[in-house]
Design an enzyme around this catalytic site. Structure first.
Site, PDB file in Angstrom:
ATOM      1  N   GLY A   1      20.767   6.995  24.164  1.00 44.36           N
ATOM      2  CA  GLY A   1      21.369   6.175  23.053  1.00 44.36           C
ATOM      3  C   GLY A   1      22.465   7.011  22.353  1.00 44.36           C
TER       4      GLY A   1
ATOM      5  CG  HIS B   1      35.036 -23.007  48.515  1.00 38.67           C
ATOM      6  ND1 HIS B   1      33.914 -22.687  48.634  1.00 38.67           N
ATOM      7  CD2 HIS B   1      35.281 -23.223  49.902  1.00 38.67           C
ATOM      8  CE1 HIS B   1      33.352 -22.343  49.896  1.00 38.67           C
ATOM      9  NE2 HIS B   1      34.150 -22.833  50.826  1.00 38.67           N
TER      10      HIS B   1
HETATM   11  P1  NAD Z   1      20.659   2.795  25.723  1.00 39.14           P
HETATM   12  O1  NAD Z   1      20.205   2.356  24.523  1.00 39.14           O
HETATM   13  O2  NAD Z   1      21.729   1.766  26.577  1.00 39.14           O
HETATM   14  O3  NAD Z   1      19.640   3.444  26.563  1.00 39.14           O
HETATM   15  C1  NAD Z   1      18.920   4.298  26.170  1.00 39.14           C
HETATM   16  C2  NAD Z   1      17.585   4.383  27.188  1.00 39.14           C
HETATM   17  O4  NAD Z   1      16.839   5.497  26.881  1.00 39.14           O
HETATM   18  C3  NAD Z   1      16.590   3.137  26.668  1.00 39.14           C
HETATM   19  O5  NAD Z   1      16.272   2.321  27.912  1.00 39.14           O
HETATM   20  C4  NAD Z   1      15.463   3.870  26.053  1.00 39.14           C
HETATM   21  O6  NAD Z   1      14.374   3.410  26.051  1.00 39.14           O
HETATM   22  C5  NAD Z   1      15.625   5.075  26.945  1.00 39.14           C
HETATM   23  N1  NAD Z   1      14.909   6.331  25.979  1.00 39.14           N
HETATM   24  C6  NAD Z   1      14.971   6.477  24.659  1.00 39.14           C
HETATM   25  N2  NAD Z   1      14.700   7.655  24.301  1.00 39.14           N
HETATM   26  C7  NAD Z   1      13.806   8.256  25.609  1.00 39.14           C
HETATM   27  C8  NAD Z   1      13.049   9.405  25.861  1.00 39.14           C
HETATM   28  N3  NAD Z   1      12.681  10.372  24.989  1.00 39.14           N
HETATM   29  N4  NAD Z   1      12.801   9.582  27.258  1.00 39.14           N
HETATM   30  C9  NAD Z   1      13.230   8.585  27.986  1.00 39.14           C
HETATM   31  N5  NAD Z   1      13.838   7.347  27.722  1.00 39.14           N
HETATM   32  C10 NAD Z   1      14.267   7.394  26.679  1.00 39.14           C
HETATM   33  O7  NAD Z   1      21.592   4.119  25.387  1.00 39.14           O
HETATM   34  P2  NAD Z   1      22.790   4.453  26.573  1.00 39.14           P
HETATM   35  O8  NAD Z   1      22.329   4.460  27.834  1.00 39.14           O
HETATM   36  O9  NAD Z   1      22.877   6.077  26.039  1.00 39.14           O
HETATM   37  O10 NAD Z   1      24.427   4.042  25.858  1.00 39.14           O
HETATM   38  C11 NAD Z   1      24.492   4.157  24.658  1.00 39.14           C
HETATM   39  C12 NAD Z   1      25.477   2.923  24.270  1.00 39.14           C
HETATM   40  O11 NAD Z   1      26.693   2.931  24.905  1.00 39.14           O
HETATM   41  C13 NAD Z   1      24.790   1.653  24.723  1.00 39.14           C
HETATM   42  O12 NAD Z   1      23.945   1.149  23.454  1.00 39.14           O
HETATM   43  C14 NAD Z   1      25.885   0.641  24.771  1.00 39.14           C
HETATM   44  O13 NAD Z   1      26.310   0.278  23.306  1.00 39.14           O
HETATM   45  C15 NAD Z   1      27.274   1.721  25.233  1.00 39.14           C
HETATM   46  N6  NAD Z   1      27.672   1.693  26.379  1.00 39.14           N
HETATM   47  C16 NAD Z   1      27.972   0.511  26.933  1.00 39.14           C
HETATM   48  C17 NAD Z   1      28.235   0.228  28.470  1.00 39.14           C
HETATM   49  C18 NAD Z   1      28.685  -0.971  28.928  1.00 39.14           C
HETATM   50  O14 NAD Z   1      29.062  -1.775  27.944  1.00 39.14           O
HETATM   51  N7  NAD Z   1      28.617  -1.237  30.108  1.00 39.14           N
HETATM   52  C19 NAD Z   1      28.155   1.544  29.263  1.00 39.14           C
HETATM   53  C20 NAD Z   1      27.890   2.616  28.473  1.00 39.14           C
HETATM   54  C21 NAD Z   1      27.470   2.725  27.457  1.00 39.14           C
END
Ligand code: NAD
Ligand code: FAD
Length: 465
Positions: free
Chosen positions: A272, A444
């Site tokens: 995150g 198509h």
């Molecule tokens: P995320 O919130 O998408 O995913 C974080 C994941 O880590 C979650 O599934 C959570 O359950 C898990 N998690 C949390 N703590 C943990 C731990 N201690 N051990 C194991 N798993 C754990 O966050 P992200 O992937 O870091 O991305 C951050 C933000 O960046 C996203 O919320 C999004 O807004 C943005 N982003 C968007 C895109 C896109 O639009 N395609 C791509 C990349 C990032």
């Protein structure tokens, strides 16, 4: 000490801030923008753009590698491909640099003054910037805070040594032999999949009981299946406990309490992102916050008059296109136009393999809101174009009101489906009904026929199934 004054000061030139400044400049607002690093923010420099470049390179390499391993349905044979990741990264950096210059040029064209340095509030109308030339004081009538977000660090796994962030992952010049990714959300899955295609042995550790917990299981299933095909191991319900004492491995507690040791040349932590609310003088202006983010209303106004906030610093969804839309709206408000946040939805696209798109409400969300729904799902395996692309997995699903057929949400998973997100969003913003989707001629053979057929399925008469 130099002093300048302006009508609008934007702090942070990420997608939210620079779009806000450009639009304000176009509307004749005397605008200054301050950026501590390169223009373009997280998105352009270490986020959306570089990650999609790496994903593209990995797709190309993975395709050739599969052919070289003997997968020869198309009658194409090649010998083993080589990879010079340093060159891939240099190519990616070239794209980033072109876009950095592009943003600077657009700001200039709109008459916006770009000040390079770190901004700090003295009070709600005065900001100091530490520039290379000394301290610059900027007096302004209105301010937009667009300071964005930063990576979250796990206390048991601080960044450094083998423990890397997404920013570090995008500059690696060698593919790690073994990569453990902590967090199976957007970044972990996008980059984990890319490194698997580039040849790393990837293990993904996720705290929740499944990957992509933010999406429903029907959407994440094809992604989970593909990870298996790519040889990616996924450990769910598990928590990272720190570096193993033996080194080059991660200690993990599995769902059943069992201790695991996962070999790892690199450990990519993607759990995150957090708002950048420190170091720029929040305490000097004392704005209301909400769970670590700046609290805003439907015009992006903070709790202080004349101070707006946009983008990741204001919370979820932390997506570039939300920041952009907020930036454009705030510029118009500052220029005196009547605007408020009235968007039906912020599309979400996850660039996994296959890609996931979600726009508007899911069926569960609609039902939870007490709405009776009609829904239709159409699988890509019945779409000719998907067959010609050798990618038949996935589907498009439409959720509509049962009474008047107004579209409420559209979700899909499939190769190339990211490009359909605009037509899904347009349908929702235009207030389309199932009959509008059915009455639109979809070219198509294209993947978009899945959208047409999902609409027909919701009306009870799909043609091709
Ligand atoms: P995320 O919130 O998408 O995913 C974080 C994941 O880590 C979650 O599934 C959570 O359950 C898990 N998690 C949390 N703590 C943990 C731990 N201690 N051990 C194991 N798993 C754990 O966050 P992200 O992937 O870091 O991305 C951050 C933000 O960046 C996203 O919320 C999004 O807004 C943005 N982003 C968007 C895109 C896109 O639009 N395609 C791509 C990349 C990032
Ligand atoms: P940011 O882009 O974070 O920009 C903030 C800017 O403010 C930075 O340049 C920073 O240097 C500057 N700044 C901060 N404080 C100060 C100060 N005091 N003085 C001067 N300057 C300051 N989103 C998508 O929509 N699609 C994607 O595919 C996608 N992929 C991503 C992949 C990765 C690896 C990551 C990390 C993120 C991704 N995102 C994606 C999220 C996207 O990058 C953010 O939502 C977006 O950048 C937010 O824009 P912003 O303008 O709010 O802030």
């Amino acid at each position: 000490m130099k002093e300048i004054s302006c009508k609008l000061l934007v702090i942070g030139a990420g997608p939210g801030g620079y779009v806000c400044a450009i639009r304000a400049g176009q509307l004749g607002v005397d605008t200054v923008i301050v950026e501590a690093r390169r223009p373009g923010g997280t998105c352009l420099n270490v986020g959306c753009v570089p990650s999609k470049a790496l994903i593209h390179a990995a797709d190309e390499f993975g395709k050739i590698a599969r052919l070289a391993e003997g997968e020869n349905r198309l009658g194409i044979s090649v010998s083993k491909p080589g990879l010079d990741l340093a060159r891939t990264v240099a190519w990616k950096d070239g794209i980033v640099s072109r876009l950095n210059h592009g943003v600077s040029g657009l700001l200039k064209k709109a008459g916006v003054k770009l000040v390079a340095g770190w901004a700090r509030f003295r009070d709600g109308k005065t900001v100091e910037v530490e520039t290379e030339m000394g301290l610059q004081v900027i007096r302004t009538e209105q301010v937009v805070i667009a300071t964005g977000s930063d990576t979250v660090e796990l206390p048991l796994l601080p960044f450094g040594g083998p423990v890397i962030s997404s920013t570090n992952a995008l500059t690696l010049t060698e593919v790690p032999r073994t990569l453990v990714v902590v967090g199976a959300g957007y970044i972990g899955l996008e980059l984990g999949t890319a490194f698997a295609k580039l040849g790393a042995a990837v293990t993904i550790v996720e705290a929740q009981s499944r990957i992509m917990p933010q999406y429903d299981i029907e959407l994440s299933r094809p992604v989970a299946k593909r990870l298996v095909e790519l040889g990616v191991e996924v450990v769910t319900g598990a928590s990272a406990k720190g570096l193993a004492p033996t080194g080059e491995a991660l200690s993990v507690e599995g769902a059943d309490g069992r201790a695991l040791t996962l070999p790892a040349d690199k450990i990519l932590v993607t759990v995150g992102r957090k708002a950048v609310t420190e170091g720029w003088g929040l305490e000097a202006i004392d704005l209301d916050t909400n769970g670590g983010f700046l609290r805003i209303d439907d015009q992006c106004r903070t709790s202080m008059r004349g101070v707006y906030a946009i983008g990741d610093v204001t919370g979820e969804p932390m997506l570039a296109h939300r920041a952009i839309a907020q930036g454009e709206m705030v510029a118009e408000i500052v220029a005196g136009r009547k605007r408020a946040w009235d968007r039906v939805s912020v599309p979400a696209v996850c660039f996994t393999d296959p890609e996931i798109v979600s726009v508007g409400l899911s069926g569960e969300e609609a039902k939870a809101a007490g709405i009776e729904i009609s829904s239709g799902l159409f699988p890509f395996k019945a779409i000719g174009r998907a067959m010609t692309l050798e990618r038949e997995e996935g589907f498009v699903r439409i959720i509509a009101r049962a009474d008047n057929h107004l579209l409420l949400g559209i979700q899909g998973v499939g190769t190339g489906i990211a490009e359909l997100s605009a037509c899904f969003s347009l349908a929702l913003e235009m207030g389309a009904r199932l009959e509008d989707v059915a009455a639109t001629i979809h070219a198509h053979p294209t993947q978009s026929e899945g959208f047409l057929e999902a609409g027909l399925a919701a009306l009870g008469h799909p043609i091709h199934i």
